[in-house]
Design an enzyme around this catalytic site. Structure first.
Site, PDB file in Angstrom:
ATOM      1  N   ASP A  12      30.559  67.034  46.289  1.00  0.00           N
ATOM      2  CA  ASP A  12      31.589  67.766  45.540  1.00  0.00           C
ATOM      3  C   ASP A  12      31.387  67.522  44.047  1.00  0.00           C
ATOM      4  O   ASP A  12      30.830  66.498  43.649  1.00  0.00           O
ATOM      5  CB  ASP A  12      32.986  67.243  45.908  1.00  0.00           C
ATOM      6  CG  ASP A  12      33.486  67.768  47.252  1.00  0.00           C
ATOM      7  OD1 ASP A  12      32.909  68.744  47.775  1.00  0.00           O
ATOM      8  OD2 ASP A  12      34.470  67.198  47.767  1.00  0.00           O
TER       9      ASP A  12
ATOM     10  N   ARG B 221      26.971  75.035  46.254  1.00  0.00           N
ATOM     11  CA  ARG B 221      28.279  75.669  46.478  1.00  0.00           C
ATOM     12  C   ARG B 221      28.787  76.078  45.095  1.00  0.00           C
ATOM     13  O   ARG B 221      28.887  75.246  44.198  1.00  0.00           O
ATOM     14  CB  ARG B 221      29.254  74.681  47.111  1.00  0.00           C
ATOM     15  CG  ARG B 221      30.687  75.246  47.178  1.00  0.00           C
ATOM     16  CD  ARG B 221      31.722  74.139  47.345  1.00  0.00           C
ATOM     17  NE  ARG B 221      31.629  73.486  48.625  1.00  0.00           N
ATOM     18  CZ  ARG B 221      32.046  72.226  48.827  1.00  0.00           C
ATOM     19  NH1 ARG B 221      32.531  71.500  47.829  1.00  0.00           N
ATOM     20  NH2 ARG B 221      31.943  71.681  50.024  1.00  0.00           N
TER      21      ARG B 221
END
Ligand SMILES: Cc1cc2nc3c(=O)[nH]c(=O)nc-3n(C[C@H](O)[C@H](O)[C@H](O)COP(=O)(O)OP(=O)(O)OC[C@H]3O[C@@H](n4cnc5c(N)ncnc54)[C@H](O)[C@@H]3O)c2cc1C
Length: 306
Positions: free
Chosen positions: A125, A176
């Site tokens: 992340d 992402r």
């Protein structure tokens, strides 16, 4: 967002945790690994993939970082044992990035090795901009060691992201792409909603151009359409990209993506440290005042106001 919603967002941190917990329930699988397994199983049955996140960030000690490494090890075991279609997402400050780069590096290599043992994948992340350079550096270090069961996140809100895409392009990184959740200074970040959207589309175009496997992570209808248009323009097959959404957000839109034949992965957070994640999700909910009001009514009168 209405003025009332904005006012509610401002007072959220002052609300009792029990209230925050109740109204943010739908964003979190639960507190235990069994909860995560159950939710991922349900998603898989609906044709959706998952990425499991052990909630928590900014570990305060070496010991706490080791707890996270162990927790992820257990998650990989559970995914394999239950034959789930899921990878994991991890925050580097949970692995000690704010304590010492080397500590975080060691922990990250361990988690990625555990993942590889069961043929799994780790998504790192992206946190606030104070961590961006170190996060990308650690990713480069992994790739330089020949590790490729790992991907990163880039934030369209950051002005640097387009340069990062160009710099990383030779590695064809698995990325992402998100708008970015953290509040950043205007010098380094786009502030206007439309600017962030435009940069999202620009970044997506460049990632696809670089041949990157891209996860288009958004609930924004316009960006979902742009994403579909760009992947179809390039003639990508369904296993050459994916969409991603958060648990409990825009479930009807999620169902439509799957029915239309796209691959969709849902972010499934679980764990005891649910509070900060829940606040972020509630602050993004455009109908937050409605949720707070209906929960309050529910408690007062036992009616389901949702
Ligand atoms: C799978 C995934 C992983 C992510 N990982 C990261 C990360 O690593 N780093 C990072 O900075 N950010 C991450 N994000 C968060 C991201 O940056 C955005 O903050 C978030 O996705 C909201 O932006 P949006 O593109 O959905 O657009 P928005 O304009 O915020 O939302 C579009 C619409 O979606 C609906 N919606 C959005 N949020 C909610 C909510 N909480 N409750 C109810 N409805 C809602 C609303 O209808 C809204 O109008 C991630 C997001 C996803 C989907």
């Amino acid at each position: 967002m209405s003025k009332f919603d904005r006012a509610i967002v401002r007072v959220l941190p002052a609300m009792p945790r029990s209230l925050v917990r109740r109204i943010s329930d739908r964003y979190i699988a639960g507190t235990t690994i069994a909860d995560a397994v159950r939710v991922v199983g349900q998603l898989n049955a609906q044709g959706k993939m998952a990425t499991v996140d052990v909630l928590g960030e900014e570990a305060a000690s070496r010991r706490e970082t080791q707890d996270f490494v162990r927790a992820y090890h257990d998650v990989f075991e559970a995914i394999e044992r239950e034959r789930l279609d899921s990878n994991v997402s991890i925050k580097l400050t949970a692995l000690g990035l704010n304590l010492a780069y080397e500590l975080c590096r060691t922990n990250l290599f361990k988690v990625v090795r555990h993942a590889a043992e069961s043929g799994n994948f780790v998504r790192i992340d992206m946190e606030d901009s104070s961590t961006t350079s170190d996060t990308l550096e650690l990713y480069r270090e992994l790739r330089a060691e020949g590790v490729d069961n790992v991907g990163i996140v880039l934030q369209a809100a950051l002005r640097r992201s387009i340069r990062d895409i160009h710099a990383l392009a030779p590695l064809r990184p698995n990325v992402r792409l998100v708008k970015g959740i953290y509040v950043e200074p205007p010098l380094i970040a786009y502030e206007e909603y439309e600017e962030v959207r435009q940069n999202f589309v620009r970044c997506l175009h460049e990632l696809l151009q670089a041949g990157s496997y891209t996860a288009i992570a958004t609930h924004d209808e316009l960006l979902l359409s742009e994403g579909k248009r760009l992947v179809s323009e390039r003639g990508l097959t369904r296993d050459e990209y994916e969409f991603q959404m958060l648990l409990g957000v825009r479930e009807l839109a999620a169902g439509r993506l799957v029915r239309d034949g796209h691959r969709l992965r849902i972010y499934v957070p679980f764990g005891e440290r649910w509070y900060r994640y829940s606040l972020r999700r509630l602050q993004e909910n455009p109908k937050i005042a409605g949720y707070v009001a209906s929960d309050t009514l529910n408690r007062l009168f036992g009616a389901d106001g949702r």
